[in-house]
Design an enzyme around this catalytic site. Sequence first.
Site, PDB file in Angstrom:
ATOM      1  CG  ASP A   1      36.931  19.149  49.675  1.00 48.44           C
ATOM      2  OD1 ASP A   1      36.730  19.715  48.589  1.00 48.44           O
ATOM      3  OD2 ASP A   1      37.018  19.754  50.752  1.00 48.44           O
TER       4      ASP A   1
ATOM      5  CG  ASP B   1      38.893  20.239  54.285  1.00 47.95           C
ATOM      6  OD1 ASP B   1      39.450  19.271  54.836  1.00 47.95           O
ATOM      7  OD2 ASP B   1      39.423  20.965  53.431  1.00 47.95           O
TER       8      ASP B   1
ATOM      9  CG  ASP C   1      39.600  23.499  49.510  1.00 50.07           C
ATOM     10  OD1 ASP C   1      39.105  22.436  49.104  1.00 50.07           O
ATOM     11  OD2 ASP C   1      40.812  23.629  49.752  1.00 50.07           O
TER      12      ASP C   1
END
Lengths: 73, 620
Positions: B520, B323, B516
């Site tokens: 997500d 990410d 993190d």
Amino acid sequence: MKKKFKMENLDCANCAAKMEAAIKKIPGVVDANMNFMTQKLTLEAEDARFEAVLAEAQKCCDRVDKGCRIVVE
Amino acid sequence: MTKKQKRTLFRIILAAVLLAALIVLDKLGVLEPLPWWGKLGCYLIPYLIIGLDILWEAVEHIFHGQVFDENFLMAVATVAAFGIGEYPEAVAVMLLYQVGELFQSCAVDKSRRSISALMDIVPEYANLETPEGLAETDPEEVPVGSVIVVKAGERIPLDGVVLEGESLIDTAALTGESVPRTARPGSELISGCVNGQGTLRVRTTKAYADATVTRILELVENASSRKARTENFITRFAKWYTPLVTVGAVLLAVLPPLCFGQDWGEWIRRACIFLVVSCPCALVISVPLGFFGGIGAASRKGILVKGSNYLEAAARLSALVFDKTGTLTRGEFKVSKVLPAAGSEAELLEMAALGESYSNHPIAASIREAWGKEPEPARIQAVQELGGQGVVAELDGKQLLLGSARLLREHGVSVTPSDEAGTLVYAAWGGEYRGLILIADGLKEGAAEAIRAVKAAGVEKTYMLSGDRREAAEAVGRTLGLDGVKAELLPQDKVSALEELLETRPAGRTLGYVGDGLNDAPVLGRADLGIAMGSLGSDAAIEAADLVIMDDDLRKLPTAIRIARKTLRIVRQNIAFALVVKFAILVLGALGLASMWLAVFGDVGVSVIAILNSMRTLRE
């Protein structure tokens, strides 16, 4: 109900696996995990039968390895 | 050593001395005048000293239907050895078996202890503030919202918020990070960490059962119950191996003498060798021990692995998908340029700050910070936040659009797109394009180094998924040398983007996603290995991920992969070693080339070597 118990004199990994398999077959047991590394038994069973299941589980352990004890505080 | 182990040791020494004496006497011919039963009787003394418990257990187990256990096999093998007149061998086999068992149990104890030492983060008491003063209380009995005092050098017993006091907190036990964190009024404290020199008054925010320290301990303890494929293979193998070898032994003892008139004694001796090596203990103990050690070594570095299966997945990573925001970049945004299309810079910034006044997105925060004034809530109405797109609101009665070029176009505003690197917030007011604000987000320290290191550790491809603009994302990708960048993804697109990448991984390899863990979770769940970064204190991330890196250091990724690879390598070595030695002894035994002594090595010797090898996983 799910509870964790310390095991005493659980000294063979193969035995732990055998005990786990036997305990899982006790009626009323939802799940059981005999952890050789942490020397702990995690037992999940119906509330009403928990005490009976625990006694039965101790018998399963006796059958596999006589010195092995589930520590009930 | 435990009492039981000490007793065994004493019996071993006693039996060994007696056996040695007997062998010497035998060789000198002192035992010659004795009848056969006299000699047998002499050897039975050390045999019973060392093996009575085994014989007894073997008999008991037969009544319980546990036929193929080690005790039984040892009993049969040694009794048979007595039967064919190999008295010293019979005693020696039992003796060595006990030596091996003792050694094995000490080794397992030792590694178990060193692992629990790693996880020595359990707080013993909490200083609870009561009307009568401080009371040392069991952390389990401290209700949420109580005030506790953490004195200098004490372990923080419960998660909470500092009310008073200042100190440095040592988080090393949880994160592996040696730089202490500062705690002052308002800071959140994580249980399991150690307080520095200051005294802190803390209001607890969680009960002990939900505290970070409890959850982490549970996670590591339960990790070994999620078994790796290798472990399941061993369990299945063990189920078949022992019965097969035992049947082989029976056939070996019976068939050649019956069918070809061979000597019974010789073939029974060969069959005993089969029985002695028929225990799969070397594998059954060393493989889980290896994984457990690997998980322990990782947790010492502040890397939580939720199961042996995930350690296996980490060892087989062929691709890592990152990410962007908050993972590769710091996630701390700063307004770097304000480019108005109409009006002044200050006007544009004010407009944007008002529009973003209700959002808690880091980009919004950076705009408010750049503006630096208190917003007047009356001027802004009907705020709608569109995830991944921007904000639609009403400012002074006219529609305000803040966000991507796509958002503005969708609302019929024509935009001159910019190719500046960074995050761009376009603004339109009352249907008129007003300009854009450029927000930059710095790369995280060590990001480039981490990417190089994971490649060196064997990850072939690195990708990045981002909701950000293509230019911003590609700039990051170029700087870090990533193999692919997918940008302008809405949260729901990330899963399908990941699925596309999952298709490309080679058979037998895995793909990991690093995020993190806050927004997500679905992507973390979809990847073969979901890795959450900087998750100390974030339950949601710990829940969603398979592997959790407690602090924010990307350089822990290659460490995790290295530990996983090393663990798998050691486990494979053990499997190969044990199988090769056991099969070699089986073949040699059947051909009559192996002795009982060799067979005992094949049983306990192999176990001990495999266990010692497994213990290497603990070291990193």
